[in-house]
Design a protein around this motif. Sequence first.
Motif, short mmCIF file in Angstrom:
data_model
loop_
_atom_site.label_atom_id
_atom_site.label_comp_id
_atom_site.label_asym_id
_atom_site.label_seq_id
_atom_site.Cartn_x
_atom_site.Cartn_y
_atom_site.Cartn_z
N PRO A 120 -14.26 2.84 -1.67
CA PRO A 120 -14.29 3.91 -0.36
C PRO A 120 -14.79 3.18 0.79
O PRO A 120 -14.28 3.75 1.92
CB PRO A 120 -14.88 5.17 -0.94
CG PRO A 120 -14.72 5.18 -2.45
CD PRO A 120 -15.02 3.67 -2.72
N SER A 122 -10.78 -1.88 -5.47
CA SER A 122 -10.63 -0.96 -4.40
C SER A 122 -11.94 0.00 -4.46
O SER A 122 -12.64 0.36 -5.27
CB SER A 122 -9.68 -0.14 -4.69
OG SER A 122 -9.41 1.09 -3.68
N GLY A 160 -3.70 2.19 2.20
CA GLY A 160 -3.72 3.03 0.71
C GLY A 160 -3.45 1.64 -0.30
O GLY A 160 -2.84 0.70 -0.16
N ASP A 161 -3.81 2.09 -1.66
CA ASP A 161 -3.49 1.18 -2.72
C ASP A 161 -2.02 1.31 -3.29
O ASP A 161 -1.65 2.42 -3.01
CB ASP A 161 -4.64 1.56 -3.76
CG ASP A 161 -6.05 1.34 -3.39
OD1 ASP A 161 -6.20 0.47 -2.64
OD2 ASP A 161 -7.04 2.07 -3.86
N LYS A 164 -11.06 -2.21 0.81
CA LYS A 164 -10.32 -0.92 1.25
C LYS A 164 -9.10 -1.42 1.99
O LYS A 164 -9.01 -1.82 3.00
CB LYS A 164 -11.22 -0.18 1.90
CG LYS A 164 -10.43 1.04 2.28
CD LYS A 164 -11.35 2.47 2.86
CE LYS A 164 -10.58 3.71 3.21
NZ LYS A 164 -11.39 4.80 3.52
N GLY A 213 0.76 -1.30 0.00
CA GLY A 213 0.12 0.18 -0.09
C GLY A 213 0.98 1.23 -0.01
O GLY A 213 1.96 1.23 0.72
N ASN A 270 -2.34 6.62 -0.63
CA ASN A 270 -3.37 7.11 -1.40
C ASN A 270 -4.39 5.98 -1.87
O ASN A 270 -3.93 4.93 -1.93
CB ASN A 270 -2.95 7.98 -2.66
CG ASN A 270 -2.35 9.38 -2.41
OD1 ASN A 270 -2.54 10.12 -1.42
ND2 ASN A 270 -1.22 9.54 -3.15
N TYR A 271 -5.66 6.41 -2.48
CA TYR A 271 -6.56 5.23 -2.91
C TYR A 271 -7.02 5.61 -4.15
O TYR A 271 -6.86 6.67 -4.68
CB TYR A 271 -7.82 5.30 -1.93
CG TYR A 271 -7.47 4.54 -0.43
CD1 TYR A 271 -7.49 3.31 -0.23
CD2 TYR A 271 -7.02 5.37 0.79
CE1 TYR A 271 -7.34 2.50 0.96
CE2 TYR A 271 -6.80 4.71 1.86
CZ TYR A 271 -6.89 3.44 2.07
OH TYR A 271 -6.82 2.87 3.38
N THR A 272 -7.00 4.47 -5.11
CA THR A 272 -7.44 4.66 -6.59
C THR A 272 -8.57 4.00 -6.61
O THR A 272 -8.26 2.81 -7.04
CB THR A 272 -6.45 4.20 -7.30
OG1 THR A 272 -5.86 2.84 -6.93
CG2 THR A 272 -5.34 5.32 -7.16
N PRO A 273 -10.08 4.14 -6.05
CA PRO A 273 -11.20 3.65 -6.35
C PRO A 273 -11.18 3.17 -7.78
O PRO A 273 -11.13 3.64 -8.42
CB PRO A 273 -12.24 4.45 -5.67
CG PRO A 273 -11.36 5.47 -4.93
CD PRO A 273 -10.21 5.60 -5.40
#
Length: 280
Positions: A106, A104, A154-155, A150, A30, A33-36
């Motif tokens: 939220p 992914s 983070g991704d 999730k 990870g 940040n996240y990248t849905p």
Amino acid sequence: MKKIFTLIALACMGYACTPGATPPIASQIGATNYTPGRVVWHDLASPNPEASAAFYESVFGWTTVPYGEDEKMVWIFKKEDKPVALMAYYQTENNSGEWIGAISVPDVSASTQKAKNQGAKVLKKAMEVDNRGTISFIQDPQGAHISLVKLANGDPEPTLAEINTFLGQELWSNDTDDSESFYSNVVGYTSEETDNQKVPYTIFKMGDLNCAGMLKNPAPTVRSHWVPYLRVADLSETIAKATRAGGKVLIEPNPEIRNGNVALLMDPTGAPLAVQVYNP
């Protein structure tokens, strides 16, 4: 098939080789940040982990690291020192394996409820898993298995896959209109049709980011499947390694399909996977 997801989920929470430890997936893959919408992780449900481990080690050069013991045993596939996938044991009536991607999102609970409202079967509701994050497992209305996740930390960064790692995910759907509507509502995808394929092809997008592909299932008597793609350096060499290791070639390279740079394989347990030479 519900047993697949229960075993994967519960095994992740089992005791590891070091007391109190569980596979350190989130901390090693990870970012912040996240990248849905992206497929950020892969699980292999295998009826024969020993055979699966031998195959993926021989074909892709992965190492296999065990965690836990007895019914809580899981295995982490690594390329060099980086985790690329998790494997858990399961056995079903047809005794075949399957790769399950994790999209992914939220809010796993909210997305899982949306999936249920859209006609999906919830095979395992949202749960917290140590060193991984929150995850659920569903079967979409066309029969394809997927997980919603999730990750805790983070991704992974959305960069081009390294050789012998996962390049992307493709949905082979028996009803593409229904699948497009389902994933639009559940994940938030927009869809873009492309004309650079020999067959109608849909790209699932989140903003400007391409997240996954979809095409009409070429085997309509088989339920819909999400098919993982792995990037390889040499297609002929990969096919030769796969056949020597007990795999089968389901679709040979064909100049009419992505310029002959793709093949569909089946590992010794029956799990389908595509391999592709991809050099943009």
